[in-house]
Design a protein around this motif. Structure first.
Motif, PDB file in Angstrom:
ATOM      1  N   PRO A 135      52.744  10.796 -49.747  1.00 23.92           N
ATOM      2  CA  PRO A 135      52.142   9.946 -50.777  1.00 23.92           C
ATOM      3  C   PRO A 135      52.201   8.493 -50.350  1.00 23.92           C
ATOM      4  O   PRO A 135      53.002   8.108 -49.514  1.00 23.92           O
TER       5      PRO A 135
ATOM      6  N   ASP B 216      56.997  10.736 -57.051  1.00 24.70           N
ATOM      7  CA  ASP B 216      55.927  11.610 -56.568  1.00 24.70           C
ATOM      8  C   ASP B 216      56.517  12.988 -56.314  1.00 24.70           C
ATOM      9  O   ASP B 216      57.646  13.117 -55.805  1.00 24.70           O
TER      10      ASP B 216
ATOM     11  N   HIS C  26      47.002   9.361 -53.663  1.00 23.05           N
ATOM     12  CA  HIS C  26      47.817  10.515 -53.326  1.00 23.05           C
ATOM     13  C   HIS C  26      47.030  11.565 -52.553  1.00 23.05           C
ATOM     14  O   HIS C  26      47.483  12.681 -52.410  1.00 23.05           O
TER      15      HIS C  26
ATOM     16  N   HIS D 176      60.763   6.742 -56.613  1.00 20.74           N
ATOM     17  CA  HIS D 176      60.312   5.380 -56.321  1.00 20.74           C
ATOM     18  C   HIS D 176      61.057   4.304 -57.108  1.00 20.74           C
ATOM     19  O   HIS D 176      61.668   3.421 -56.529  1.00 20.74           O
TER      20      HIS D 176
ATOM     21  N   GLU E 151      59.805   6.699 -62.163  1.00 21.15           N
ATOM     22  CA  GLU E 151      58.549   6.927 -61.434  1.00 21.15           C
ATOM     23  C   GLU E 151      58.861   7.657 -60.133  1.00 21.15           C
ATOM     24  O   GLU E 151      59.766   7.272 -59.384  1.00 21.15           O
TER      25      GLU E 151
ATOM     26  N   TRP F 292      49.795  16.077 -54.264  1.00 21.32           N
ATOM     27  CA  TRP F 292      50.789  15.113 -54.715  1.00 21.32           C
ATOM     28  C   TRP F 292      50.479  14.706 -56.151  1.00 21.32           C
ATOM     29  O   TRP F 292      49.326  14.493 -56.515  1.00 21.32           O
ATOM     30  N   HIS F 293      51.528  14.580 -56.966  1.00 23.41           N
ATOM     31  CA  HIS F 293      51.373  14.182 -58.358  1.00 23.41           C
ATOM     32  C   HIS F 293      52.280  12.991 -58.623  1.00 23.41           C
ATOM     33  O   HIS F 293      53.487  13.049 -58.391  1.00 23.41           O
ATOM     34  N   ARG F 294      51.676  11.894 -59.088  1.00 23.64           N
ATOM     35  CA  ARG F 294      52.455  10.714 -59.468  1.00 23.64           C
ATOM     36  C   ARG F 294      52.884  10.853 -60.921  1.00 23.64           C
ATOM     37  O   ARG F 294      52.064  11.094 -61.800  1.00 23.64           O
ATOM     38  N   ARG F 295      54.170  10.714 -61.172  1.00 20.72           N
ATOM     39  CA  ARG F 295      54.699  10.805 -62.527  1.00 20.72           C
ATOM     40  C   ARG F 295      55.441   9.520 -62.864  1.00 20.72           C
ATOM     41  O   ARG F 295      56.217   9.013 -62.059  1.00 20.72           O
TER      42      ARG F 295
ATOM     43  N   PRO G 251      45.193   7.962 -58.968  1.00 25.38           N
ATOM     44  CA  PRO G 251      45.423   9.232 -58.274  1.00 25.38           C
ATOM     45  C   PRO G 251      44.814   9.279 -56.883  1.00 25.38           C
ATOM     46  O   PRO G 251      45.200  10.086 -56.062  1.00 25.38           O
TER      47      PRO G 251
ATOM     48  N   ARG H 134      55.401  17.194 -55.067  1.00 29.31           N
ATOM     49  CA  ARG H 134      54.380  18.087 -54.511  1.00 29.31           C
ATOM     50  C   ARG H 134      55.009  19.462 -54.297  1.00 29.31           C
ATOM     51  O   ARG H 134      56.073  19.587 -53.677  1.00 29.31           O
TER      52      ARG H 134
ATOM     53  N   SER I 103      49.999   3.582 -64.344  1.00 32.38           N
ATOM     54  CA  SER I 103      50.357   4.293 -63.121  1.00 32.38           C
ATOM     55  C   SER I 103      49.291   4.061 -62.067  1.00 32.38           C
ATOM     56  O   SER I 103      48.118   3.846 -62.370  1.00 32.38           O
TER      57      SER I 103
END
Length: 634
Positions: free
Chosen positions: A597, A535, A616, A428, A533, A512-515, A613, A537, A610
């Motif tokens: 996502p 996402d 997602h 992103h 940043e 899905w995991h946002r980092r 969650p 999965r 962030s």
């Protein structure tokens, strides 16, 4: 004197067992080996570390070297070296060259191996210099971080008479790194023995554009040169003016038994390629393959002939446009057909030959070469076990979409069949790059899982870039212990801004995991305030018998979209899915992977929290089936 005439070796055969002369007390065999993949440069390579480690293994296990020292900038798995003394910087390289030649006595056997980039420099005096490129080379001040040919001459001129030196330089512009007048040119058939040398001329087509054009996609080949540049500051040469082999005043002691294998002549291009599923230098592969075929017992002439046969076989069958011929240079008093490779019993050949000449004529012009000045035409033995490199898709700027610097065991046993899971990644934005970049910033992100590699588009002139296209990637995951590597590069300055690694084994699947993570530099330290940043999965796939793949190189045949956990998909929709032709990327909208996502709306200043969650949460099963149908129809 331990010299054994070469005709005895030829009569017995290269692999014949023959009693070896015992080592004299105190005799030493040591080697310095340097391999550079340049992970922080635009002109990165993939096989140089492999070359270095292959030579190290051969010298220690086959030729019984007492001590070898290795300088590399990456581990075999691609991770960056962090030990300060092991990185092949200019300072470390010259310091270890000092170690290599220190305390050398007659009868000692030395080897110096360098695999990486070579380059030409227009010096401030109007001449041309050639140099090796260390790891700390910088495009901003290029001339200050090179190892020039006269510096190597200065090191080697300190070797005493009776010592034995072999130099192997698998890079471009290396044929003048040993200051001797004699050379064997394999570009002509039969090879010619040259008894005079001239200063190198500037090679044509040494530009960024030519570097891109010299790549061979089907062999994943990259040139081992950097573009020619002009030095802005006069440099003090390490050797005196008015000396050099081109002036018939070589700096090397004529009693030193010395040989240099250069990967190419000055106007040619040495290549880094994928051969037998292992990324390496073409010359290093040919030499090591030749040693194996000759059972590690041969003269330098025999080794050159056999390696040339292998290179011609590669050229004829797999890389017909390859512009590369091995060149062997040597001391006039140590003919290639009289010295056995890496055998310390032949260390004093040049010293003995010189003493004979001085006793007979008082001159130094004797040279035991062939009568007509040319090497005999070798008998061609067609290689039957050479395996061509598999086809690899190439990235936007010629970057191969695979990680060829894997461990050799992994490269020789590539994964086969369908992967057990598939990783989806959406890059992103990046934040705070101004704290890690000085000057213009044109960032892009390089992503890698195992042997698969992709890159985002480049955002021009942005220190907080936002990627909205060319930022969706899919990776097959064959190993449960795999990791996701993300590296942010600044293409405006050809530098690595920062990197991060995601351990897939610790990632819960099917979500899905946002980092938003802080980046680290090549030494594992924080890269300023820079953050990335994205996402990610990890989607398990249903286990099915592997299907036949339409592409070579171990490409998996099963490329269906990820299955929703505990959700049985209709058989018709499963069979209607068609894989992409070139890339394993999830299609751009509206054909994106089913579990999508939410596109973030990142704050453009500061380090905000962030996103929640909740954004997602995967779509419902009914919506997912509709997305499958839309993707299949497209």
């Amino acid at each position: 004197h331990l010299h054994v005439p070469s005709h005895e070796l030829g009569a017995a055969g290269p692999g014949a067992s023959r009693p070896r002369a015992p080592l004299r007390r105190g005799m030493v065999k040591k080697a310095l080996l340097c391999g550079l993949n340049y992970p922080n440069l635009k002109h990165k390579l993939y096989g140089c570390v492999n070359d270095c480690l292959d030579w190290d293994h051969s010298l220690k296990t086959t030729f019984q070297f007492d001590e070898t020292r290795v300088l590399i900038d990456q581990n075999p798995d691609g991770s960056v070296i962090t030990a300060p003394t092991q990185i092949p910087t200019r300072q470390n390289l010259t310091a270890q060259l000092g170690w290599l030649i220190s305390g050398v006595k007659a009868g000692d056997c030395l080897v110096f191996v360098f695999a990486g980039h070579g380059c030409q420099v227009r010096n401030a005096q109007g001449g041309l210099d050639e140099a090796l490129v260390p790891e700390d080379f910088s495009p901003e001040s290029p001339e200050s971080q090179l190892v020039y040919e006269d510096e190597l001459h200065w090191f080697f001129q300190r070797l005493p008479s009776g010592s034995f030196l072999t130099v192997i330089l698998d890079c471009c512009h290396a044929s003048h790194m040993l200051d001797v007048p004699y050379a064997v040119d394999t570009s002509s058939r039969p090879p010619r023995t040259l008894t005079t040398c001239e200063r190198p001329q500037e090679a044509p087509r040494r530009t960024d554009a030519a570097w891109d054009q010299a790549q061979l996609a089907h062999a994943q080949a990259r040139p081992r040169f950097l573009p020619t540049f002009a030095a802005t500051v006069p440099r003090q040469r390490r050797t005196p003016e008015g000396v050099g082999a081109h002036l018939d005043r070589m700096t090397l002691d004529p009693g030193v038994t010395a040989f240099l294998f250069a990967a190419s002549r000055s106007p040619e291009i040495a290549l880094d390629a994928n051969i037998k599923k292992h990324q390496r230098g073409v010359m290093s592969f040919c030499l090591l393959e030749a040693l194996e075929k000759l059972e590690h017992r041969c003269t330098y002439e025999m080794l050159l002939e056999k390696a040339t046969e292998t290179m011609e076989d590669i050229r004829a069958k797999y890389m017909p446009t390859m512009d590369q011929h091995i060149q062997l240079t040597f001391c006039p008093n140590s003919a290639p057909n009289e010295v056995v490779v890496f055998d310390e019993a032949y260390a004093t050949v040049a010293q003995h030959r010189l003493s004979q000449q001085m006793a007979a004529t008082g001159r130094h012009d004797g040279h035991p070469l062939s009568q007509d000045g040319a090497m005999p035409t070798p008998m061609r033995e067609v290689s039957t076990d050479f395996i061509p490199a598999p086809m690899y898709p190439m990235g936007e700027h010629g970057d191969a979409q695979s990680a060829p610097h894997q461990q050799q065991a992994q490269a020789e046993q590539p994964p086969s069949g369908a992967p057990h899971s598939r990783l989806y990644l959406v890059v992103h934005a990046a934040y705070g790059l101004a704290s890690a970049v000085n000057g213009p910033c044109d960032p892009f992100v390089m992503t890698r899982v195992g042997r698969e590699q992709h890159r985002t588009s480049t955002v021009q002139g942005s220190i907080e870039p936002l990627w909205e296209k060319e930022n969706h990637f899919t990776f097959p995951v064959h190993d449960a212990n795999s990791s996701l590597d993300l590296e942010v590069f600044n293409s405006a300055q050809n530098q690595l801004v920062g990197r991060t690694v995601v351990d897939l084994k610790a990632m819960p699947p099917a979500h899905w995991h946002r980092r938003r993570v802080r980046l680290q530099d090549q030494y594992g330290r924080p890269a300023g305030e820079a953050e990335l940043e994205f996402d990610v999965r990890l989607e398990p796939l249903q286990q099915r018998p592997p299907q036949h793949s339409e592409r070579g190189g171990g490409a998996p045949a099963d490329r269906r979209p990820p299955q929703q956990p505990q959700q049985q998909q209709p058989r018709q929709q499963e069979n209607s899915w068609q894989p992409p032709v070139q890339q394993e990327l999830p299609p751009q909208q509206p054909q994106q992977p089913p579990p999508q996502p939410q596109q973030p709306q990142p704050a453009r200043t500061g380090r905000g929290p962030s996103p929640s969650p909740a954004s997602h949460r995967p779509p419902s099963p009914m919506r997912q089936q509709q997305d499958y149908a839309a993707a299949a129809a497209a």
